[in-house]
Write an enzyme that holds these catalytic residues in place. Structure first.
Site, mmCIF file in Angstrom:
data_model
loop_
_atom_site.group_PDB
_atom_site.id
_atom_site.type_symbol
_atom_site.label_atom_id
_atom_site.label_comp_id
_atom_site.label_asym_id
_atom_site.label_seq_id
_atom_site.Cartn_x
_atom_site.Cartn_y
_atom_site.Cartn_z
ATOM 1 N N SER A 55 0.607 -1.237 0.097
ATOM 2 C CA SER A 55 -0.056 -0.113 0.024
ATOM 3 C C SER A 55 0.922 1.189 0.032
ATOM 4 O O SER A 55 0.383 2.332 -0.315
ATOM 5 C CB SER A 55 -0.684 -0.002 1.205
ATOM 6 O OG SER A 55 -0.214 0.210 2.331
ATOM 7 N N LYS A 124 1.166 5.427 6.513
ATOM 8 C CA LYS A 124 0.498 6.139 5.409
ATOM 9 C C LYS A 124 1.301 7.320 5.436
ATOM 10 O O LYS A 124 1.978 7.648 6.367
ATOM 11 C CB LYS A 124 -0.785 6.138 5.804
ATOM 12 C CG LYS A 124 -1.834 4.847 5.894
ATOM 13 C CD LYS A 124 -1.674 3.989 4.820
ATOM 14 C CE LYS A 124 -2.531 2.935 5.064
ATOM 15 N NZ LYS A 124 -2.333 1.696 3.815
#
Length: 236
Positions: A55, A124
């Protein structure tokens, strides 16, 4: 031959074996001290996290081990562009795993040893901090904008669009808007639109800032802090 030796006196044998026992005791104490020191460092200063997914490609690859500073935000604010590690329980992950306690313990040990990822800890990139108006894909513009200014996202995974879903949020105090760099496969703030909290992650859940890729050695490099509109004024 002494009388003690001739008679097979067990105390004599015990005396001969004592140095070896003392040596092993010293080794065990040294190992215990090293483990305790490592635990303290990882609990309060730096930690190592295993990357289990794609991701955050192309920056981070599955199998990477990253060094995370737990003290990075003790004296400064979280900035747009920072890559942060955070506890996703209550947002991206359930508060309880549903696994038996023994399985949870095994996962924790594996994560601590850098052999496995966590299903509650995520990495993230920060796209919005308190006061920011973050939006995407409105009026035919495919770019993400922060406070009306398009973001240069050359770091996003090649071929990905900035977002495959539209969003329009204002980040309140104590919250962050976080996205993965590989947008088409990332579960991030967009995944929680419409849920309680609206995809905005609490700053109290941030564990630290990703500083460096430690492993594999050939990929070892520092993780730069991108300045994504640090000079922009926030909308009031």
């Amino acid at each position: 031959m002494s009388a003690a030796s001739a008679s097979g006196d067990p105390s004599a044998k015990h005396t001969k074996r004592r140095p070896r026992f003392v040596g092993w005791r010293f080794v065990l104490c040294a190992l215990a001290a090293a483990v305790i020191l490592a635990a303290l460092v990882r609990a309060f200063l730096f930690d190592v996290f295993y990357i289990p997914s794609d991701s955050m490609q192309p920056l981070l690859e599955p199998g990477d081990r990253i060094l995370v500073s737990r003290t990075a935000y003790d004296t400064e604010q979280i900035q747009r562009g920072d890559v942060v590690v955070f506890d996703g329980r209550g947002s991206l992950a359930p508060l309880h795993s549903g696994r038996p306690a023994v399985a949870d313990a095994a996962v924790t040990v594996g994560r601590w040893l850098g052999l496995a990822g966590s299903d509650t800890v995520y990495v993230k990139r920060v796209l919005g901090v308190a006061g920011d108006h973050v939006s995407c894909c409105s009026d035919g513009d495919p770019r993400i904008t922060v406070n009306g200014t398009p973001v240069d996202e050359s770091y996003v995974y090649p071929g990905d669009t900035p977002s495959d879903s539209a969003f329009d949020v204002v980040v309140p105090d104590g919250r962050l808007w976080l996205l993965g760099d590989h947008r088409s496969v990332s579960a991030d703030s967009r995944s929680l639109l419409g849920a309680p909290g609206g995809g905005l992650i609490s700053t109290e859940r941030v564990i630290g800032r990703a500083e460096r890729i430690l492993w594999p050695l050939e990929r070892g490099t520092s993780i730069d802090r991108l300045s994504l509109g640090a000079e922009w004024n926030t909308e009031k």
